[in-house]
Design an enzyme around this catalytic site. Structure first.
Site, PDB file in Angstrom:
ATOM      1  N   LYS A 126      27.881  13.257  50.681  1.00 52.65           N
ATOM      2  CA  LYS A 126      26.552  13.243  51.294  1.00 52.65           C
ATOM      3  C   LYS A 126      26.600  12.537  52.646  1.00 52.65           C
ATOM      4  CE  LYS A 126      24.403  13.207  46.733  1.00 52.65           C
ATOM      5  NZ  LYS A 126      24.261  14.677  46.710  1.00 52.65           N
ATOM      6  N   LYS A 176      27.069  21.852  48.373  1.00 55.89           N
ATOM      7  CA  LYS A 176      25.766  22.245  48.922  1.00 55.89           C
ATOM      8  C   LYS A 176      25.333  21.383  50.098  1.00 55.89           C
ATOM      9  CE  LYS A 176      22.439  19.306  46.889  1.00 55.89           C
ATOM     10  NZ  LYS A 176      23.041  18.027  47.101  1.00 55.89           N
ATOM     11  N   LYS A 185      36.397  20.823  42.815  1.00 54.45           N
ATOM     12  CA  LYS A 185      34.945  20.801  42.600  1.00 54.45           C
ATOM     13  C   LYS A 185      34.612  21.022  41.123  1.00 54.45           C
ATOM     14  CE  LYS A 185      30.645  20.893  44.247  1.00 54.45           C
ATOM     15  NZ  LYS A 185      30.054  19.757  44.963  1.00 54.45           N
ATOM     16  N   GLY A 206      20.733  17.584  42.112  1.00 55.67           N
ATOM     17  CA  GLY A 206      20.669  18.231  40.804  1.00 55.67           C
ATOM     18  C   GLY A 206      19.534  17.744  39.933  1.00 55.67           C
ATOM     19  N   ASN A 207      19.140  16.453  40.095  1.00 50.31           N
ATOM     20  CA  ASN A 207      18.063  15.915  39.255  1.00 50.31           C
ATOM     21  C   ASN A 207      16.704  16.511  39.603  1.00 50.31           C
ATOM     22  OD1 ASN A 207      18.018  14.608  41.755  1.00 50.31           O
ATOM     23  ND2 ASN A 207      17.152  12.737  40.907  1.00 50.31           N
TER      24      ASN A 207
END
Length: 312
Positions: free
Chosen positions: A273, A211, A129, A12-13
C-alpha cells in the site's frame, strides 16, 4: 474543498466479513456504499476499485471441484473477470440504492478492465500472491501438483500465483471519458484482468495483479487528484506496536522511502500500500495519496485525517 477526481481502492474488509455468502457480501457493500457516498455528496468525480482475493480463491475451488471434460474449469484470468462482474454488480447496485435514497441523480457503471503486464516480469518465475482460503499443511500437500502453496504467517497454507506489476490499462481512456461524463465508475476490480501484448491484441495470463498497484496506475493514467487506499487502520504507523509507535499524518515520498529501507512496513500487508502510494505521487503532477480506513473516510475528506503522502 474544490471539485476533485478521486480513485478509491477498497480493502477486503469493505466486501467480505466472516460470511462468504452473496447476501453477506452485498450487505457489507451496502455499508461501504453509504460511507463512500460522502465523496459524491461533496461533488467530486469518483472511480472505485476493489480487491477480490477471497472471492477469486473461492471461485477457483468451485471450478476445480466441478472440473471435467464436459465442464472444464476456467483459467485464472477468466475467474478475475467473473469476480469483477459479480463484485461490480453488487457495488454498483449498493451505490444506486444509496444515491436514490439521498436523492442524488448520478449513474453508476462497472467497466470490465484489462490490465497490461510484461510477459517477462520476474513475478512469473516466482509466484507470491496468496489467493483463496487457508488450508492445513496436509490439504496443501494433497492439492494439485501444478499449484504452489506456501505457509502464511502461521495462519495456514495458501495457494500463491504470479503477481506482475501493471504497465498500462487497456480501458483507461474509456474510464476517463465515463468520469468526465459524470458517471461513478467501478474499475480495475481485483487488480484488473492480467493481459500481455500480442501482435493481434492482448491475451490473458494466469496471474493476479495487486489491486493497489493497479489502482495507482489507473489513478496516474486518468490524472486523478487524490488516490485513496482504504485499509483496516485510520493511519500508517512506524514502530508499530512498540513503545515508540508513531502515527504518520502528512509524510513525503522521501520519508516513506527511508522507512521502507528500515523495514517499517510488513510485506504483503502495509508495504504494498505504501509502495503504491509512492508510485502514484511520483508519477502524477500534483497528486497525493491518502491511506486510511473506510470508517474514517469522511473525517479524512473534511479534516485531512489519515496518512497523506505528498511529493515533498
Amino acid at each position: 474543498m474544490d471539485k476533485q477526481r478521486f480513485i478509491v481502492a477498497l480493502g477486503g474488509n469493505a466486501i467480505l466479513t466472516d460470511d462468504p455468502s452473496a447476501q453477506a457480501q452485498q450487505k457489507a457493500l451496502q455499508d461501504t456504499a453509504e460511507k463512500l457516498s460522502v465523496l459524491v455528496e461533496a461533488g467530486h468525480e469518483v472511480i472505485i476499485s476493489h480487491g477480490n482475493g477471497p472471492q477469486v480463491g473461492n471461485l477457483l475451488l468451485q471450478q476445480l471441484a466441478a472440473d471435467s471434460a464436459e465442464n472444464p474449469a476456467m483459467p485464472l484470468d477468466t475467474l478475475v473477470s467473473m469476480t469483477q462482474g459479480s463484485i461490480g454488480y453488487w457495488l454498483q447496485n449498493a451505490l444506486q440504492k444509496t444515491l436514490q435514497r439521498k436523492n442524488i441523480d448520478k449513474e453508476v457503471a462497472t467497466v470490465l478492465t484489462q490490465v497490461i503486464v510484461d510477459e517477462n516480469d520476474p513475478a512469473f518465475r516466482n509466484p507470491t500472491k496468496p489467493i483463496g482460503p487457508f488450508l492445513t499443511e496436509e490439504e496443501a500437500k494433497n492439492a494439485s501438483g501444478k499449484d504452489v502453496y506456501v505457509e502464511d504467517a502461521g495462519r495456514g497454507w495458501r495457494k500463491v500465483v504470479p503477481s506482475p506489476r501493471p504497465i498500462n490499462i487497456k480501458e483507461s481512456a474509456v474510464i476517463e471519458s465515463m468520469v468526465k461524463a459524470g458517471f461513478i465508475t467501478v474499475a480495475a476490480g481485483g487488480g484488473g484482468i492480467p493481459v500481455i501484448n500480442k501482435e493481434d491484441g492482448v491475451e490473458g495470463v494466469e496471474a493476479v495483479i495487486d489491486k493497489d498497484f493497479a489502482s495507482a496506475k489507473l489513478a496516474e493514467l486518468v490524472q486523478a487528484d487524490t488516490f485513496i487506499i482504504l485499509t483496516g487502520v485510520d493511519n500508517v504507523y512506524v514502530n508499530f506496536n512498540k513503545p515508540d509507535q508513531k502515527k504518520l499524518e502528512e509524510v513525503t515520498v522521501s520519508e516513506l522511502e527511508q522507512y521502507i529501507k528500515e523495514d517499517q512496513f510488513a510485506p504483503g500487508s502495509m508495504l504494498p500500500k505504501v509502495e503504491a502510494a509512492i508510485e502514484f505521487v511520483k508519477n502524477s503532477k500534483n497528486g497525493k495519496t491518502v491511506i486510511t480506513s473506510l470508517e474514517n473516510i469522511a473525517n479524512a475528506l473534511e479534516n485531512n485525517d489519515g496518512t497523506t503522502v505528498v511529493a515533498g
